[in-house]
Design a protein around this motif. Structure first.
Motif, PDB file in Angstrom:
ATOM      1  N   ASP A   1      42.534  73.181  41.842  1.00 12.22           N
ATOM      2  CA  ASP A   1      41.778  74.213  42.706  1.00 12.22           C
ATOM      3  C   ASP A   1      41.630  74.005  44.275  1.00 12.22           C
ATOM      4  O   ASP A   1      40.738  72.718  44.132  1.00 12.22           O
ATOM      5  N   PRO A   2      42.074  73.965  45.418  1.00  9.76           N
ATOM      6  CA  PRO A   2      41.832  73.462  46.308  1.00  9.76           C
ATOM      7  C   PRO A   2      40.880  73.194  46.922  1.00  9.76           C
ATOM      8  O   PRO A   2      40.156  72.074  47.868  1.00  9.76           O
ATOM      9  N   LYS A   3      39.629  74.432  47.100  1.00  5.94           N
ATOM     10  CA  LYS A   3      38.267  75.123  47.206  1.00  5.94           C
ATOM     11  C   LYS A   3      37.784  73.891  46.596  1.00  5.94           C
ATOM     12  O   LYS A   3      36.519  74.095  46.890  1.00  5.94           O
ATOM     13  N   LYS A   4      37.979  73.146  45.256  1.00 11.54           N
ATOM     14  CA  LYS A   4      36.492  71.831  44.750  1.00 11.54           C
ATOM     15  C   LYS A   4      37.336  70.874  45.491  1.00 11.54           C
ATOM     16  O   LYS A   4      36.335  69.282  44.583  1.00 11.54           O
ATOM     17  N   ILE A   5      38.098  70.395  46.268  1.00 16.35           N
ATOM     18  CA  ILE A   5      37.778  68.967  46.988  1.00 16.35           C
ATOM     19  C   ILE A   5      37.335  68.301  48.019  1.00 16.35           C
ATOM     20  O   ILE A   5      36.813  69.327  48.871  1.00 16.35           O
ATOM     21  N   LYS A   6      36.594  67.020  47.741  1.00 19.05           N
ATOM     22  CA  LYS A   6      36.150  66.775  48.859  1.00 19.05           C
ATOM     23  C   LYS A   6      36.229  65.966  49.447  1.00 19.05           C
ATOM     24  O   LYS A   6      35.849  65.675  50.862  1.00 19.05           O
ATOM     25  N   VAL A   7      37.131  64.651  48.930  1.00 18.95           N
ATOM     26  CA  VAL A   7      38.069  64.283  49.697  1.00 18.95           C
ATOM     27  C   VAL A   7      39.711  64.401  49.757  1.00 18.95           C
ATOM     28  O   VAL A   7      40.083  64.489  48.768  1.00 18.95           O
ATOM     29  N   PHE A   8      40.264  64.448  50.889  1.00 19.31           N
ATOM     30  CA  PHE A   8      41.237  64.624  51.344  1.00 19.31           C
ATOM     31  C   PHE A   8      41.843  63.178  52.556  1.00 19.31           C
ATOM     32  O   PHE A   8      41.533  62.981  53.238  1.00 19.31           O
ATOM     33  N   VAL A   9      42.721  62.296  51.755  1.00 19.62           N
ATOM     34  CA  VAL A   9      42.963  61.727  52.588  1.00 19.62           C
ATOM     35  C   VAL A   9      44.643  61.370  52.620  1.00 19.62           C
ATOM     36  O   VAL A   9      45.629  61.997  52.484  1.00 19.62           O
ATOM     37  N   LEU A  10      44.995  61.493  53.705  1.00 18.40           N
ATOM     38  CA  LEU A  10      45.871  61.374  54.376  1.00 18.40           C
ATOM     39  C   LEU A  10      46.642  59.905  55.258  1.00 18.40           C
ATOM     40  O   LEU A  10      46.670  59.705  55.668  1.00 18.40           O
ATOM     41  N   ASP A  11      48.099  59.547  53.813  1.00 15.27           N
ATOM     42  CA  ASP A  11      48.032  57.871  54.290  1.00 15.27           C
ATOM     43  C   ASP A  11      49.330  58.229  54.723  1.00 15.27           C
ATOM     44  O   ASP A  11      50.274  58.293  54.862  1.00 15.27           O
ATOM     45  N   GLU A  12      49.596  56.561  55.526  1.00 17.86           N
ATOM     46  CA  GLU A  12      50.600  56.253  56.193  1.00 17.86           C
ATOM     47  C   GLU A  12      51.351  57.592  57.387  1.00 17.86           C
ATOM     48  O   GLU A  12      52.465  58.461  56.871  1.00 17.86           O
ATOM     49  N   ALA A  13      50.657  58.158  57.985  1.00 18.35           N
ATOM     50  CA  ALA A  13      50.452  59.626  58.599  1.00 18.35           C
ATOM     51  C   ALA A  13      51.776  59.051  59.642  1.00 18.35           C
ATOM     52  O   ALA A  13      52.580  60.419  59.464  1.00 18.35           O
ATOM     53  N   ASP A  14      52.111  57.486  60.424  1.00 19.02           N
ATOM     54  CA  ASP A  14      53.922  57.615  60.977  1.00 19.02           C
ATOM     55  C   ASP A  14      54.987  57.500  60.498  1.00 19.02           C
ATOM     56  O   ASP A  14      55.437  58.363  60.636  1.00 19.02           O
ATOM     57  N   VAL A  15      55.015  57.285  58.761  1.00 21.07           N
ATOM     58  CA  VAL A  15      55.465  57.439  57.931  1.00 21.07           C
ATOM     59  C   VAL A  15      55.417  58.740  57.842  1.00 21.07           C
ATOM     60  O   VAL A  15      56.780  59.396  57.344  1.00 21.07           O
ATOM     61  N   MET A  16      55.013  59.253  57.453  1.00 22.24           N
ATOM     62  CA  MET A  16      54.537  60.948  57.109  1.00 22.24           C
ATOM     63  C   MET A  16      55.912  61.779  58.014  1.00 22.24           C
ATOM     64  O   MET A  16      56.378  62.735  57.660  1.00 22.24           O
ATOM     65  N   ILE A  17      55.654  61.511  59.022  1.00 20.17           N
ATOM     66  CA  ILE A  17      55.602  62.272  60.406  1.00 20.17           C
ATOM     67  C   ILE A  17      57.078  61.743  60.191  1.00 20.17           C
ATOM     68  O   ILE A  17      57.698  63.003  61.080  1.00 20.17           O
ATOM     69  N   ALA A  18      57.447  61.463  60.301  1.00 15.30           N
ATOM     70  CA  ALA A  18      58.396  60.966  60.356  1.00 15.30           C
ATOM     71  C   ALA A  18      60.279  61.904  59.207  1.00 15.30           C
ATOM     72  O   ALA A  18      61.221  61.662  59.463  1.00 15.30           O
ATOM     73  N   THR A  19      59.147  62.026  58.553  1.00 17.76           N
ATOM     74  CA  THR A  19      60.321  62.900  56.981  1.00 17.76           C
ATOM     75  C   THR A  19      59.806  64.219  57.257  1.00 17.76           C
ATOM     76  O   THR A  19      58.922  64.389  57.293  1.00 17.76           O
ATOM     77  N   GLN A  20      60.985  65.124  57.502  1.00 16.83           N
ATOM     78  CA  GLN A  20      61.522  66.442  57.964  1.00 16.83           C
ATOM     79  C   GLN A  20      60.651  66.759  56.957  1.00 16.83           C
ATOM     80  O   GLN A  20      60.443  66.696  55.386  1.00 16.83           O
TER      81      GLN A  20
ATOM     82  N   MET B   1      43.816  74.754  53.596  1.00 10.36           N
ATOM     83  CA  MET B   1      43.393  75.220  52.123  1.00 10.36           C
ATOM     84  C   MET B   1      42.144  74.885  51.789  1.00 10.36           C
ATOM     85  O   MET B   1      41.592  74.990  50.968  1.00 10.36           O
ATOM     86  N   LEU B   2      41.859  73.730  52.339  1.00 10.83           N
ATOM     87  CA  LEU B   2      40.324  73.238  51.950  1.00 10.83           C
ATOM     88  C   LEU B   2      39.472  73.426  52.512  1.00 10.83           C
ATOM     89  O   LEU B   2      39.062  73.683  53.146  1.00 10.83           O
ATOM     90  N   PRO B   3      38.042  73.651  51.637  1.00 12.23           N
ATOM     91  CA  PRO B   3      37.009  73.859  52.430  1.00 12.23           C
ATOM     92  C   PRO B   3      36.330  73.194  54.142  1.00 12.23           C
ATOM     93  O   PRO B   3      36.805  71.441  53.902  1.00 12.23           O
ATOM     94  N   ARG B   4      35.829  73.649  54.360  1.00  9.77           N
ATOM     95  CA  ARG B   4      35.323  72.956  56.085  1.00  9.77           C
ATOM     96  C   ARG B   4      34.547  72.013  55.628  1.00  9.77           C
ATOM     97  O   ARG B   4      34.386  70.342  55.898  1.00  9.77           O
ATOM     98  N   ASN B   5      33.590  72.057  54.501  1.00  9.54           N
ATOM     99  CA  ASN B   5      33.004  70.580  54.132  1.00  9.54           C
ATOM    100  C   ASN B   5      34.084  69.395  53.661  1.00  9.54           C
ATOM    101  O   ASN B   5      33.216  68.277  53.367  1.00  9.54           O
TER     102      ASN B   5
END
Ligand SMILES: Nc1ncnc2c1ncn2[C@@H]1O[C@H](COP(=O)(O)OP(=O)(O)OP(=O)(O)O)[C@@H](O)[C@H]1O
Length: 478
Positions: free
Chosen positions: A231-250, A262-266
């Motif tokens: 349930d994405p609405k219950k997520i408190k911490v969202f981490v996006l790691d290796e953003a530079d590698v991430m965007i290199a992948t289609q 989908m995550l809550p505003r807070n």
């Protein structure tokens, strides 16, 4: 430049053109095993797609071969969302008032004090109310450990549903981060971790009870939307790691943005990257609203303590001969030999082996684990000479290397001098101040022109070396 020298240049850079033509060319090649023993096998030239994959492979490689922090004495640059709020930095983990089990976990990992980036990032990430963060610093400076600590601090073990979500570009990278979570959370046995990666099949209708979910964007998106395991609405911490590698992948960029929506505003949003090109920055701003920003510059590299030479040859065979002449002298120290393509690197390693020289080959077509093993042997001094390509060696700091041979001069895809790569191959950070020797193999008017432009760019003289003069070479190498 005259037309005939361009023709020469075209001949010379044939391999470079191949590598950007996006064609797969099958060819017989040589491939070493993890001990550098060379065997014959069939492989392919590099394509743009492979180049992208390399970023993930490189990142994994860095993680596999690294057991310590990369030291960095540069100042951390901090941009606060609210410039009026006080800026906290910590010099000890105690100051963070972590849960005792977590502090125990940190010390059990052998961390005595926060790394440079952690000094600022940790108080920001642990602050109440939670703050968003975009952080950039080179690989090995302690980013993963920092966000793992943030996730573990915010989890409520009694609540049995996913509270932290971490996106990684590949399955293997997700597993590496998972290992850090397990190690650091060792004294919190009730904390559970789930991997949202392809192949991890769950029954439809099931809900996940694990506290932290780490996975690749595609599977995480399915788990959050189509399959509703999370349930994405219950997520408190969202981490996006290796953003530079991430965007290199289609596709990863869009999937990450869709998850974020989908995550809550807070929900606390954290993004990490080793580099910060414009594209990364644009992406970061889309997924992390109102961020604090932390940047740690790379340590500057200089050519001040490096003696630079060039050897004049007429063709590739002469370059090879010149290298054989140099061989005795360079193996006194440890040497890296750079080639422009995998094909040349494989050929050169095979030819040197045929001559009875012991060399190791680090090549893009090897499995990441194999590459890690080759680097490890080289680091331990079991191998004295490492033949490699630029892509493959990117990001590898081998401090003990004192001789660098550019079998091919570094050029970009348009055939112009790649000064940054040149500096990266042979430069040293001023702090270590180690002396070194660089030998550039020049085999045409065109490569002489490239060399001259590199010389001009750095305003440092590159002197001519006669490889028949062994006394001179030995004197320099020592
Ligand atoms: N405060 C610390 N003290 C000592 N070692 C640390 C500390 N923080 C992290 N390390 C160790 O340093 C190495 C690099 O840390 P970490 O993996 O967190 O860096 P990173 O910036 O995330 O690198 P990458 O971008 O490659 O993932 C790891 O072996 C880690 O265990």
């Amino acid at each position: 430049m005259a037309t005939d020298s361009w023709a020469l240049a075209v001949d010379e850079q044939e391999a470079a053109v191949k590598s950007i033509s996006n064609l797969q060319i099958k060819e017989e090649k040589v491939k070493p095993d993890t001990n550098g023993v060379i065997k014959t096998s069939v492989t392919t030239e590099k394509t743009d797609e492979e180049e992208k994959e390399d970023r993930a492979a490189q990142s994994l490689l860095n993680k596999l071969i690294r057991s310590n922090l990369v030291d960095n004495t540069n100042q951390v640059e901090v941009l606060q969302r609210d410039p009026k709020s006080p800026l906290y930095s910590v010099k000890s983990f105690e100051e963070l008032r972590l849960k005792p089990q977590l502090l125990q976990g940190v010390y059990a990992m052998g961390f005595n004090r926060p790394s440079k980036i952690q000094e600022n990032a940790l108080p920001m990430m642990l602050a109440e109310p939670p703050q968003n963060l975009i952080a950039q610093s080179q690989s090995g400076t302690g980013k993963t450990a920092a966000f793992v600590l943030a996730m573990l601090s915010r989890v409520e073990p009694a609540e049995r549903y996913p509270q932290c979500l971490c996106l990684s570009p590949t399955y293997e990278l997700a597993l590496q981060t998972g290992k850090v979570i397990e190690q650091m959370g060792k004294f919190h046995p009730e904390l559970k971790l789930a991997y949202a990666v392809r192949g991890n099949k769950l029954e439809r209708g099931q809900k996940i009870s694990e506290h932290i979910v780490i996975g690749t964007p595609g599977t995480v998106l399915d788990w959050c939307s189509k399959l509703k395991f999370i349930d994405p609405k219950k997520i408190k911490v969202f981490v996006l790691d290796e953003a530079d590698v991430m965007i290199a992948t289609q596709g990863h960029q869009d999937q990450s943005i869709r998850i974020q929506r989908m995550l809550p505003r807070n929900c606390q949003m954290l993004l990490f990257s080793a580099t910060f090109e414009d594209s990364v920055w644009k992406f970061a701003q889309k997924v992390v609203p109102d961020p604090n920003i932390i940047k740690l510059k790379r340590e500057e590299e200089t050519l001040d303590t490096i003696k630079q030479y060039y050897v004049l040859c007429n063709n590739r065979d002469e370059k090879f001969q010149a290298l054989c002449n140099l061989y005795g002298a360079i193996t006194i120290a440890q040497a890296m030999i750079f080639c422009h393509t995998r094909k040349t690197a494989s050929w050169l390693a095979a030819e040197l082996s045929k001559e009875g020289h012991q060399v190791a080959l680090l090549s893009g077509e090897m499995m990441v684990e194999q590459r890690a093993a080759v680097i490890e042997r080289f680091r331990e001094g079991k191998e004295k000479v490492l033949v490699t390509t630029n892509v493959c060696a990117r990001g590898i700091d081998v401090e003990q290397v004192s001789v660098v041979i550019n079998f091919d001069l570094p050029v970009d895809k348009d055939g112009n001098p790649d000064n940054e790569t040149y500096l990266h191959r042979i430069g040293r950070t001023g702090r270590f101040g180690k002396r070194g020797l660089a030998v550039n193999m020049v085999d045409s008017k065109h490569s002489m022109n490239i060399l001259n432009r590199i010389q001009e760019h750095f305003n440092k003289k590159i002197e001519r070396l006669d490889t028949d003069d062994l006394d001179e070479i030995e004197k320099i190498a020592n």
